[in-house]
Design an enzyme around this catalytic site. Structure first.
Site, PDB file in Angstrom:
ATOM      1  N   ASP A 230       0.867  -1.173   0.000  1.00 29.62           N
ATOM      2  CA  ASP A 230       0.000   0.000   0.000  1.00 29.62           C
ATOM      3  C   ASP A 230       0.910   1.230   0.000  1.00 29.62           C
ATOM      4  OD1 ASP A 230      -2.202   1.659   0.247  1.00 29.62           O
ATOM      5  OD2 ASP A 230      -2.222   1.499   2.435  1.00 29.62           O
TER       6      ASP A 230
ATOM      7  N   ASP B   3      -1.677  -0.993   5.553  1.00 31.99           N
ATOM      8  CA  ASP B   3      -2.140  -0.503   6.856  1.00 31.99           C
ATOM      9  C   ASP B   3      -3.648  -0.290   6.933  1.00 31.99           C
ATOM     10  OD1 ASP B   3      -2.114   1.870   5.139  1.00 31.99           O
ATOM     11  OD2 ASP B   3      -2.490   2.970   7.009  1.00 31.99           O
TER      12      ASP B   3
ATOM     13  N   ASP C  77      -0.170   5.050   1.254  1.00 29.31           N
ATOM     14  CA  ASP C  77      -0.360   5.876   2.441  1.00 29.31           C
ATOM     15  C   ASP C  77      -0.366   5.011   3.692  1.00 29.31           C
ATOM     16  OD1 ASP C  77      -1.076   8.752   1.465  1.00 29.31           O
ATOM     17  OD2 ASP C  77      -2.181   7.378   0.139  1.00 29.31           O
TER      18      ASP C  77
END
Length: 893
Positions: free
Chosen positions: A53, A230, A55
Site C-alpha cells: 500500500d 495498513d 499511504d
C-alpha cells in the site's frame, strides 16, 4: 486471525517523524524473530511479487494528502528490489493512478496500481463502457452535492470511482456525510463500495486490492507474494494470500495478515531485510571459489567439502541421483553438514592425507577428518579380511552396501555442528527424530540416519524443515567425537569396527593402488592427486566413469551456461580410463569396457545409435529439467539436472573408446570383449562417418562436418588396424580403405586456405582447439607444415595467459565461458610435438597454479578473474594434467 503484535503506535498524523525515523537503517531486531524467519523463507521463492500500500505504509499519514511523500529509504528499497531478477514490485493504492505517480515519484521499474486495483495504466478511463461512464458521472454529481457546505469533507474523482474523504471533518459532520452516502448512492445498482480509514469509495466496476494482487500474481507467474498494508482496504489483499505468501499489517487494528509491524519505519526495515535475503538467495553469499572444494569418494558416490569443513554437495544413492546436500547450488536452505569452531575463526588449512581421498581440516584445538565409507544396509558384515591384521572385517562394494559419510572430530576445543539434510535438492520437507545414539531423517524416499554418540542435539524448525544443532565439547568427550551419516539405513547402532580401523582399511586400499602406479617425476604429487581424483569419479558397482562430480556449476558466474556433468560420457570416460592405463592401472578400463559392451548390446545391433552419454547404470537419461527453487552457484541460473546433449549425434565418441581398447590390449593382451567392442566401434564409423554431427562441445546448433569428429572416426579405424597388425585381431580388408578415405576427406576439406589452419568444421573460418587433434592423433606428422600453422593459429586466437579457450565462435548462448584446462593440455602437447619445450613447460606450470589448495581442477579457468569455472572436479582437466606430465617426462629422457 489477529496478527502478532510487535510494538505499538503508528506514524504521527501530523507527519512529524523526526523521532521515529531517526534510524531507518538501524538493526532489524525491532522486527520479531518469526517475521524475520518468514521473510528469509519467502525471499527464496523462484519468482517473487512484492506489493505495498502507499499511504500509511510507504508514506506516513499526513493531514494534507497532497504532501504524503514516501520515505526516501522506502523508495530506495523498492527500486533495489525491482532491479533484482525474478522479482516484481508493485504499489497498490486507493489513490488515482495519476496522483499516485505524481506524488510517489517511484521509478518506472515499480508497477503502480491505482484506485484499489481498477487502474493498471493511465488511460484506463477511456476503456470504460458508455453506461459505466454515465454511472460514474451521476456519482460525481450526486456525491458532490451531498458534501457541499460540509467543512473538512473532500471529494476525489477517479477514472472509475469517486472517493469521499472525511479525515479533516468534525466527527459529527463525517457521520452525517457517510450515513447519507450509505443510504443513498451506495445502494444504487452497479455501484461497488469500499470502506477505508476515514474514506468511502464508490466504484462503477468490481475491484479491490485482493483482485489486483491476484492479477499481478497471474501476470508475473509469481511463486509467492509479499504484501504490506495498513488500511482496512488492504484486508482484501491479505485475504487472497495463501501457501508461501506473506502478509504484514502496518499499524494497529484487527487483520488477516500473518505479522504486524508498528509503522512505516519498520515497514521500510522489513523491505530492507527482504532485499538482503533476496539478494543473498539470488546471487549467493560469499560463494566459495569452485576450485577450493575438495572431493570425497567411496566408489559409490561423491561429496564436496569446502575449505571450512562444510559438506556442501552429496547425492544419494548414486552420484547422478538427487542431492541430499545442495548448498553448493542453493545456499544453506538447500542442505549442508557443517562443523566449525564454536569461537569462530578460519581454519589453519585443509589437505588430503597422502595417497587417499580422506580430507583433514585443521583449526587450533580442532581437527575434522572426513571420508566416505560404506556400511551394511541390512546389518550384514562381509567376513573377508581386508588389511588390519587377523579378524578385521571390512565392507565390500555390493548391492547391499550403503554410503556412510564419516566425520571424526578430534582435539580439545568446543565445536559447533549444524546438520541440515534436504533430500531431492531441498524439495522434500523433512523432520528429525532423536533416537538412541543419533537422529533419523523422516520424510525422505530413502532411509537416512545420523549416528552421533554423546552429542546432545537441539532441533529447530526452519521453513517447514527441521535443523539439528549441537555444541560438542571435545575436552569433555575425551578428545574425539564421531558423526556418521548413514544412507540407506535407519540404524543408529555402533559399528562393529571402530572408526579408526575403518579409516585405516579404506586408506590402505587407496595407498596400495597409489603405490602400484607408474608416476612421472614431473609434478609427481599433482599427478597422483589427479589419478586419485579420476579413480574417485569411477562408479565401482557399474564401471561407469563420471565426467565430473557436480551439476550446474557455471561456466560464467551469473550466466546460463550451467550443465549437469554427473553422467558417463563415452568420450570422457574412455579418455579418463586411458590416462589411468598410462599410469599402469587397467582395472578401471576393464570395468568401463564391460559397461560399454552392455550399453552397445542395448542398441540391438546398431552401435551407430549410441548416445554420447548415459546414466551411470547405463540407462538413457530422462529429460533435461530446471530446478527453479535453487538460485544456483553465486546466482548462476538456471540450475539444470539431466543433459539434453544425450540426444545429439556426436560421431567422435568412437575414437576415444577405440584408443582405450588399443592401450589396454597393448598392456595385457586381447580378450573377446575387446574384439567385440572394437568391432562395434568400427561398424558405427562405417555407417555414419560421412554425416554431419553436433561435435564434442555439444553446441545446441545444427549439425556440421566437424574436423575433430572426422579425426576421431579415422582414429577408430586406425586403432582397430593396430590391433590386427600387432595382436592378430581379425580385421576386414576394407578397413584400410576406410581409414584412408576418412583421412583424405578430413585433410582436404578440413583445411581452410584463407585462415591457413584446420578450423572447427568444413568451410568454417572459426578456429577450435579440438582441431589440434589433426596432429595429436598422429594423422599428420609433427613437422607437417599444416599442423605447425594450425598450432600457431590456435595459440594466437585462443590462448589467454594460463588458459586456452575451446573456441570463440557464436554457439548460440549468451555470455562467455572460461578457458578449458583440457584445451590447455592439448596445446602443451602440441608445443612438445612441434619442438617448443620451453613454452610447454611454462604453460604446464601455469596450469598447475590454477588448481585449488588441495590440488583439484574444475573444468575451466577465468584468466581475468583468476578463478575456476564449471563443474568440479572435472575428469578432462585431470586426465590432461596427467598426460602432460608424462609427455614432459618422456621428452626429458
Amino acid at each position: 486471525m489477529n496478527a502478532h503484535t510487535d510494538g505499538e503506535g503508528v506514524a504521527s498524523p501530523t507527519g512529524n517523524l523526526s523521532a521515529a525515523s531517526a534510524d531507518l537503517t538501524g538493526p532489524v531486531e525491532s522486527l520479531e524473530s518469526g517475521l524475520r524467519a518468514a521473510c528469509a523463507r519467502v525471499a527464496r521463492s523462484p519468482v517473487l511479487l512484492v506489493a505495498c500500500d502507499y499511504d500509511g505504509t510507504l508514506a506516513p499519514i499526513v493531514e494534507d494528502p497532497t504532501r504524503a511523500v514516501p520515505l526516501p529509504e522506502a523508495v530506495a528499497a523498492l527500486r533495489a528490489l525491482a532491479s533484482l531478477p525474478q522479482t516484481t514490485v508493485a504499489v497498490i493504492s486507493g489513490r488515482a493512478l495519476r496522483d499516485l505517480a505524481a506524488l510517489s515519484r517511484l521509478p518506472s521499474e515499480v508497477h503502480l496500481v491505482g484506485s484499489h486495483g481498477s487502474e493498471f495504466d493511465v488511460g484506463f478511463v477511456d476503456a470504460l463502457a458508455p453506461d459505466l461512464q454515465q454511472l460514474r458521472g451521476e456519482l460525481v454529481e450526486t456525491l458532490s452535492g451531498l458534501v457541499r457546505r460540509r467543512p473538512g469533507v473532500r471529494v476525489e474523482i477517479k477514472p472509475a470511482s469517486v472517493a469521499v474523504h472525511t479525515r479533516a471533518a468534525e466527527p459529527e459532520v463525517a457521520r452525517l456525510v457517510l450515513e447519507s452516502i450509505r443510504t443513498g448512492p451506495a445502494t444504487w445498482p452497479g455501484v461497488n463500495v469500499t470502506q477505508g480509514k476515514e474514506v468511502i469509495e464508490l466504484s462503477v466496476i468490481t475491484t479491490n486490492k485482493g483482485l489486483a494482487v491476484e492479477a499481478l500474481r497471474t501476470q508475473q507467474s509469481a511463486s509467492a507474494v509479499v504484501f504490506l498494508g495498513d488500511d482496512v482496504t488492504d484486508e482484501n489483499a491479505f485475504a487472497q494470500l495463501h501457501g508461501p505468501d506473506l502478509g504484514i499489517k502496518v499499524g494497529l487494528g484487527d487483520t488477516q495478515a500473518h505479522f504486524r509491524v508498528s509503522g512505516p519505519v519498520d515497514a521500510v526495515r522489513l523491505l530492507g531485510l527482504l532485499l538482503h535475503y533476496r539478494r543473498q538467495w539470488l546471487f549467493g553469499e560469499r560463494a566459495v571459489p569452485i576450485e577450493r572444494h575438495s572431493m570425497l569418494s567411496n566408489g559409490r558416490t561423491v561429496a564436496l567439502v569446502t575449505p571450512d569443513a562444510r559438506v556442501s554437495w552429496l547425492c544419494h544413492p548414486r552420484p547422478d541421483s538427487s542431492a541430499l546436500f545442495a548448498d553448493l547450488l542453493g545456499g544453506p536452505a538447500a542442505g549442508h553438514f557443517t562443523v566449525t569452531l564454536e569461537r569462530g575463526g578460519l581454519p589453519l588449512g585443509q589437505r588430503y592425507l597422502p595417497g587417499t581421498m580422506t580430507v583433514e581440516t585443521r583449526w587450533s584445538g580442532l581437527t575434522i577428518t572426513d571420508w566416505l565409507d560404506t556400511h551394511p544396509v541390512n546389518g550384514d558384515v562381509d567376513s573377508q579380511r581386508v588389511g588390519g591384521g587377523p579378524g578385521v572385517r571390512a565392507f565390500n562394494v555390493s548391492d547391499n552396501q550403503g554410503t556412510a559419510l564419516i566425520r571424526v572430530l578430534s582435539g580439545t576445543a568446543r565445536a559447533k555442528v549444524e546438520f541440515v539434510p534436504r533430500p531431492e535438492f531441498g524439495q522434500l520437507p523433512i523432520r528429525l527424530q532423536p533416537l538412541g545414539d543419533g537422529l533419523l531423517v523422516l520424510g525422505s524416499n530413502e532411509p537416512i540416519a545420523l549416528y552421533s554418540p554423546g552429542v546432545d542435539w537441539d532441533i529447530v524448525t526452519d521453513g517447514g524443515n527441521e535443523v539439528a544443532r549441537a555444541v560438542v565439547d571435545l575436552a569433555a568427550m575425551g578428545g574425539s567425537a564421531i558423526l556418521e551419516l548413514r544412507l540407506a539405513t535407519t540404524s543408529v547402532e555402533a559399528h562393529p569396527v571402530d572408526a579408526d580401523k575403518r579409516r585405516a582399511i579404506a586408506e590402505e586400499s587407496s595407498r596400495e593402488w597409489s603405490t602400484s602406479l607408474r608416476l612421472p617425476t614431473r609434478a609427481r604429487d599433482e599427478v597422483l592427486r589427479s589419478a586419485l581424483t579420476l579413480r574417485g569419479l569411477c562408479h565401482e558397482p557399474t564401471g561407469a566413469i563420471l565426467a565430473a562430480a557436480t551439476a550446474s556449476l557455471p561456466e560464467e558466474v551469473g550466466g546460463v551456461r550451467n550443465w549437469d556433468y554427473r553422467y558417463c560420457w563415452l568420450r570422457d570416460a574412455a579418455m579418463t580410463a586411458r590416462a589411468l592405463v598410462d599410469l599402469g592401472s587397467i582395472e578401471e578400463a576393464d570395468r568401463l569396457l564391460a559397461w560399454t559392451m552392455r550399453v552397445i548390446e542395448s542398441t540391438g545391433g546398431h552401435p551407430e545409435r549410441l548416445h554420447p552419454l548415459y546414466a551411470v547404470d547405463g540407462n538413457e537419461l530422462g529429460a533435461e529439467a530446471v530446478i527453479d527453487t535453487l538460485p544456483g552457484y553465486a546466482g548462476s541460473r538456471p540450475v539444470r539436472v539431466g543433459n539434453a546433449a544425450n540426444r545429439q549425434v556426436q560421431l567422435d565418441v568412437f575414437g576415444p573408446v577405440a584408443d582405450l581398447i588399443a592401450a589396454v590390449v597393448d598392456h595385457r593382451g586381447l580378450t573377446p570383449n575387446d574384439v567385440a567392442v572394437m568391432g562395434a566401434m568400427v561398424e558405427a564409423v562405417e555407417r555414419r562417418w560421412h554425416e554431419p554431427d553436433h561435435g564434442l562441445w555439444e553446441a545446441r546448433l545444427p549439425p556440421r562436418h566437424h574436423v575433430y569428429s572426422k579425426v576421431m572416426c579415422w582414429l577408430t579405424v586406425d586403432r582397430a588396424i593396430h590391433l590386427g597388425d600387432k595382436h592378430g585381431m581379425p580385421i576386414r580388408p576394407e578397413w584400410r580403405v576406410l581409414r584412408d578415405t576418412i583421412a583424405d576427406n578430413v585433410l582436404n576439406h578440413g583445411w581452410h586456405d584463407e585462415v591457413g589452419a584446420y578450423t572447427v568444421a568444413y568451410g568454417d573460418r572459426d578456429l577450435d582447439a579440438s582441431s589440434l587433434w589433426i596432429g595429436l592423433s598422429g594423422l599428420l606428422a609433427d613437422d607437417d607444415p599444416r599442423f605447425l600453422k594450425t598450432v600457431l593459429a590456435i595459440e594466437a586466437e585462443l590462448r589467454s595467459g594460463a588458459t586456452v579457450y575451446r573456441y570463440l565462435w557464436d554457439d548460440g548462448l549468451p555470455g562467455r565461458e572460461g578457458g578449458f584446462h583440457v584445451c590447455t593440455a592439448w596445446l602443451i602437447e602440441a608445443y612438445l610435438r612441434t619442438g617448443r619445450r620451453t613454452e610447454a613447460e611454462e604453460l604446464f606450470d601455469q596450469m598447475l597454479d590454477c588448481a585449488g589448495p588441495t590440488g583439484l581442477l574444475p573444468e575451466q579457468y577465468d584468466p581475468e578473474a583468476e578463478r575456476g569455472l564449471g563443474n568440479h572436479p572435472q575428469a578432462y582437466s585431470h586426465l590432461g594434467l596427467i598426460r602432460c606430465a608424462m609427455l614432459l617426462d618422456q621428452a626429458r629422457s
